[in-house]
Motif scaffolding. Sequence first.
Motif, PDB file in Angstrom:
ATOM      1  N   THR A 111       0.820  -1.228   0.000  1.00  0.00           N
ATOM      2  CA  THR A 111       0.000   0.000   0.000  1.00  0.00           C
ATOM      3  C   THR A 111       0.847   1.268   0.000  1.00  0.00           C
ATOM      4  OG1 THR A 111      -0.143  -0.113   2.412  1.00  0.00           O
ATOM      5  CG2 THR A 111      -1.926  -1.129   1.141  1.00  0.00           C
ATOM      6  N   THR A 112       2.120   1.128   0.398  1.00  0.00           N
ATOM      7  CA  THR A 112       2.987   2.308   0.470  1.00  0.00           C
ATOM      8  C   THR A 112       4.375   1.950  -0.037  1.00  0.00           C
ATOM      9  OG1 THR A 112       1.809   3.115   2.415  1.00  0.00           O
ATOM     10  CG2 THR A 112       3.953   4.107   1.962  1.00  0.00           C
ATOM     11  N   VAL A 113       4.918   2.807  -0.907  1.00  0.00           N
ATOM     12  CA  VAL A 113       6.298   2.652  -1.384  1.00  0.00           C
ATOM     13  C   VAL A 113       6.995   3.993  -1.231  1.00  0.00           C
ATOM     14  CG1 VAL A 113       7.812   2.127  -3.325  1.00  0.00           C
ATOM     15  CG2 VAL A 113       5.691   0.835  -3.027  1.00  0.00           C
ATOM     16  N   ASP A 114       8.042   4.012  -0.440  1.00  0.00           N
ATOM     17  CA  ASP A 114       8.797   5.240  -0.197  1.00  0.00           C
ATOM     18  C   ASP A 114      10.252   4.986  -0.571  1.00  0.00           C
ATOM     19  OD1 ASP A 114       9.716   7.693   0.610  1.00  0.00           O
ATOM     20  OD2 ASP A 114       9.668   7.234   2.760  1.00  0.00           O
ATOM     21  N   VAL A 115      10.705   5.634  -1.668  1.00  0.00           N
ATOM     22  CA  VAL A 115      12.072   5.458  -2.152  1.00  0.00           C
ATOM     23  C   VAL A 115      12.771   6.810  -2.103  1.00  0.00           C
ATOM     24  CG1 VAL A 115      13.543   4.710  -4.051  1.00  0.00           C
ATOM     25  CG2 VAL A 115      11.345   3.578  -3.669  1.00  0.00           C
ATOM     26  N   ILE A 134      10.477   0.062  -8.759  1.00  0.00           N
ATOM     27  CA  ILE A 134      10.128  -0.221  -7.357  1.00  0.00           C
ATOM     28  C   ILE A 134       8.759   0.355  -7.033  1.00  0.00           C
ATOM     29  CG2 ILE A 134      10.800   0.124  -4.960  1.00  0.00           C
ATOM     30  CD1 ILE A 134      13.705   0.289  -5.890  1.00  0.00           C
ATOM     31  N   GLU A 135       8.503   1.583  -7.473  1.00  0.00           N
ATOM     32  CA  GLU A 135       7.222   2.227  -7.168  1.00  0.00           C
ATOM     33  C   GLU A 135       6.041   1.508  -7.802  1.00  0.00           C
ATOM     34  OE1 GLU A 135       9.026   6.772  -6.666  1.00  0.00           O
ATOM     35  OE2 GLU A 135       8.187   6.094  -8.588  1.00  0.00           O
ATOM     36  N   ARG A 136       6.290   0.797  -8.908  1.00  0.00           N
ATOM     37  CA  ARG A 136       5.198   0.049  -9.546  1.00  0.00           C
ATOM     38  C   ARG A 136       4.779  -1.183  -8.734  1.00  0.00           C
ATOM     39  NH1 ARG A 136       7.651   1.625 -14.597  1.00  0.00           N
ATOM     40  NH2 ARG A 136       8.969  -0.251 -14.585  1.00  0.00           N
ATOM     41  N   LEU A 137       5.518  -1.518  -7.679  1.00  0.00           N
ATOM     42  CA  LEU A 137       5.099  -2.611  -6.800  1.00  0.00           C
ATOM     43  C   LEU A 137       3.886  -2.238  -5.970  1.00  0.00           C
ATOM     44  CD1 LEU A 137       8.612  -3.796  -5.509  1.00  0.00           C
ATOM     45  CD2 LEU A 137       7.238  -4.812  -7.334  1.00  0.00           C
ATOM     46  N   LYS A 138       3.584  -0.959  -5.886  1.00  0.00           N
ATOM     47  CA  LYS A 138       2.431  -0.510  -5.100  1.00  0.00           C
ATOM     48  C   LYS A 138       1.133  -1.055  -5.684  1.00  0.00           C
ATOM     49  CE  LYS A 138       0.171   3.663  -3.323  1.00  0.00           C
ATOM     50  NZ  LYS A 138       0.143   5.144  -3.326  1.00  0.00           N
ATOM     51  N   ASP A 139       0.215  -1.408  -4.784  1.00  0.00           N
ATOM     52  CA  ASP A 139      -1.111  -1.946  -5.132  1.00  0.00           C
ATOM     53  C   ASP A 139      -1.039  -3.338  -5.746  1.00  0.00           C
ATOM     54  OD1 ASP A 139      -2.329   0.408  -4.223  1.00  0.00           O
ATOM     55  OD2 ASP A 139      -2.099   1.363  -6.181  1.00  0.00           O
ATOM     56  N   LEU A 169      20.846   2.857   3.063  1.00  0.00           N
ATOM     57  CA  LEU A 169      20.687   3.196   4.475  1.00  0.00           C
ATOM     58  C   LEU A 169      19.461   2.536   5.088  1.00  0.00           C
ATOM     59  CD1 LEU A 169      21.485   7.029   4.283  1.00  0.00           C
ATOM     60  CD2 LEU A 169      23.053   5.133   4.788  1.00  0.00           C
ATOM     61  N   THR A 170      18.377   2.483   4.343  1.00  0.00           N
ATOM     62  CA  THR A 170      17.123   1.932   4.861  1.00  0.00           C
ATOM     63  C   THR A 170      16.573   0.925   3.866  1.00  0.00           C
ATOM     64  OG1 THR A 170      16.619   4.037   5.957  1.00  0.00           O
ATOM     65  CG2 THR A 170      14.785   2.470   5.655  1.00  0.00           C
ATOM     66  N   HIS A 171      16.258  -0.258   4.327  1.00  0.00           N
ATOM     67  CA  HIS A 171      15.595  -1.257   3.474  1.00  0.00           C
ATOM     68  C   HIS A 171      14.681  -2.105   4.368  1.00  0.00           C
ATOM     69  CE1 HIS A 171      18.649  -4.382   4.684  1.00  0.00           C
ATOM     70  NE2 HIS A 171      19.390  -3.304   4.806  1.00  0.00           N
ATOM     71  N   ARG A 172      13.427  -1.722   4.386  1.00  0.00           N
ATOM     72  CA  ARG A 172      12.454  -2.388   5.248  1.00  0.00           C
ATOM     73  C   ARG A 172      11.176  -2.705   4.474  1.00  0.00           C
ATOM     74  NH1 ARG A 172      13.441   1.845   8.879  1.00  0.00           N
ATOM     75  NH2 ARG A 172      11.276   2.537   8.700  1.00  0.00           N
ATOM     76  N   VAL A 173      10.607  -3.849   4.805  1.00  0.00           N
ATOM     77  CA  VAL A 173       9.267  -4.209   4.344  1.00  0.00           C
ATOM     78  C   VAL A 173       8.450  -4.463   5.600  1.00  0.00           C
ATOM     79  CG1 VAL A 173       7.854  -5.804   3.025  1.00  0.00           C
ATOM     80  CG2 VAL A 173      10.134  -5.231   2.215  1.00  0.00           C
ATOM     81  N   ILE A 184       6.816  -0.497   1.908  1.00  0.00           N
ATOM     82  CA  ILE A 184       8.220  -0.615   1.491  1.00  0.00           C
ATOM     83  C   ILE A 184       8.909   0.718   1.737  1.00  0.00           C
ATOM     84  CG2 ILE A 184       9.765  -0.914  -0.482  1.00  0.00           C
ATOM     85  CD1 ILE A 184       7.747  -2.857  -1.663  1.00  0.00           C
ATOM     86  N   LYS A 185      10.020   0.665   2.441  1.00  0.00           N
ATOM     87  CA  LYS A 185      10.788   1.869   2.734  1.00  0.00           C
ATOM     88  C   LYS A 185      12.235   1.632   2.353  1.00  0.00           C
ATOM     89  CE  LYS A 185       7.775   3.426   6.501  1.00  0.00           C
ATOM     90  NZ  LYS A 185       7.696   3.858   7.922  1.00  0.00           N
TER      91      LYS A 185
END
Length: 591
Positions: A111-115, A134-139, A169-173, A184-185
Amino acid sequence: MRRARRRLSLLLLPLLLLASQAHAGVRLVVQGVEDPLKAAAIAGVELSQYATREVSDAQVRRLYERAPGQVKSALEPYGYYDASVTGDLQQVGKDWQVTLRVQPGEPVKVTTVDVQLDEEAAQLAPLRRAKRAIERLKDKPLNHGAYDAARDALSAQLTANGFLDARLLTHRVEVTRANHNAAIKLAWQAGPRYRYGRVHFVGSQFDDGFLDRYVPFKSGDYFSQNQLLELQQALNGADYFAVVNVQPEVDAAKNGMVDVTVQLAPAKRTIYTGGPFIGTDTGFGVRGGMERRWVNRRGHKWKNELVVAQRLKTLSTLYSIPLPGDNQRSYNVGANFRDANTATSRSRTLELVGNEARQWHGWTRTLGVHALSGTFTVGKRGGEPDNAPGIEHGHSTLVFGEAALTRKQTDSPDFTRRGWLLSVAARSTAGSLLSDASFSELTADAKWIRAFGTRGRNRLILRGSAGITWTDDFAALPPQLRFFAGGDRSVRGYAYQSIGPRNSADRVIGGHHLLVASTEVEHYFTRNWGMAAFVDTGNAFSGTDYRPKIGAGLGLRWRSPVGMIRVDLGTPIHDDRAHGIQLHLVIGPDL
């Protein structure tokens, strides 16, 4: 002694009982899901390892108890965190059958992708494309494999475009099971963008500075792995070296500048080639050649070839002089004697050529002058005498300029799965200056290849040729400057150059125009063996009288150690003049 035997029997009895309980293996059946979930579930269950291995009763029951949890874990990378699994365990003869019924449940959706990227990096087109992937993974349902691939692709693009100190620096699901949501952050610190320093060639046999012509960048340009690959390919293509190793000195970079070291080992200086060959356009023959890969420290080349076949004899020489600059420019001078005997013509010609070739906006551009002189006959059939009625004879000398552009892209020179070739050429005399006739001519050839289907075992191949000639004296043009159709690379099912306009004696004499197209589908049963089906159509014609001939057939394909071998059987379709089956044999690369 009797007591010893009794003790041995007591010791072996448990082993014999255990062996009697062993079974041949386990048959695992997974129901309720399809691939790729089904394949993941099977791969994730330990029981699948015992399909051909013996397993005891105790082992199979213990592994069966673990199976539901293993299936659930196997589905989580695909976004299914609420799967439920039930099963049956049955003994069938000596074997076990395990049936697992899977209800995957509702998938977790992104539901959320923050790159986050540094501004300089985010402005580059390759990085923008990787970020959008990466952003196309949303929804979409959460797929850890797709996420990992997209994340790693952006990291690779940072390195490929000069951000050699980039850090993730940040890679979280973050998964919220209750709501079936995932966030996704990702955040990168790109750091400085490096530039090229100097290029050092080690092991070269040429004068200093000569190899600079192959370097597609200048000192101070931004670092790019694609350009390093271009340099590697250019040096390999030059055919000077047996070893080419392009190595950026990243660890020794100073002040944001990366030097590049190219380690080289010379190839064999002189090579000799030769041997028998066969082609349906040329017949049986032998060829021999001598090539001097470099004549001197300035990189000059010299190539000679002799071909003696049933319907073709040639003797050619070509001398190439590389010139300074970054566009791989060279001067080429050569001569070619040709004695050709086709189904409809016979010619003996001597051709002298001088041209300049260079890379131009991704194309190979050639500008040159040709001098062609010789005798010829057209309209001849089989072993007829040259004075048979209707045969046309000629002798001409033509001096004409030529401009040509060629470009191709291929994922593999040996077996193309994605690639194309386009070639266009223009030729013209300067009126009747130094020529027996004036003419102008345009030609174009194209080929497109695309693999499709499971594991790329099928290929679609499209091919086309077109040409047009303007002249004040068509009879003065030798056969190689007229248009004919038919043959291995034209309309299969017809003999080489057997299609074209006819004279009043019903003999094929060639035409002013050409239009040919081909569609071919290949299917490979193994890595090296396959078959093909094709339909070719086209004709050579004059004026607007275009009536295409059609040839169709089947072929065999073999990826042999000496290159692709194509054997085709073609037949004319709906042609009152031609019938039967024509054999076509071609050996060589796709493009």
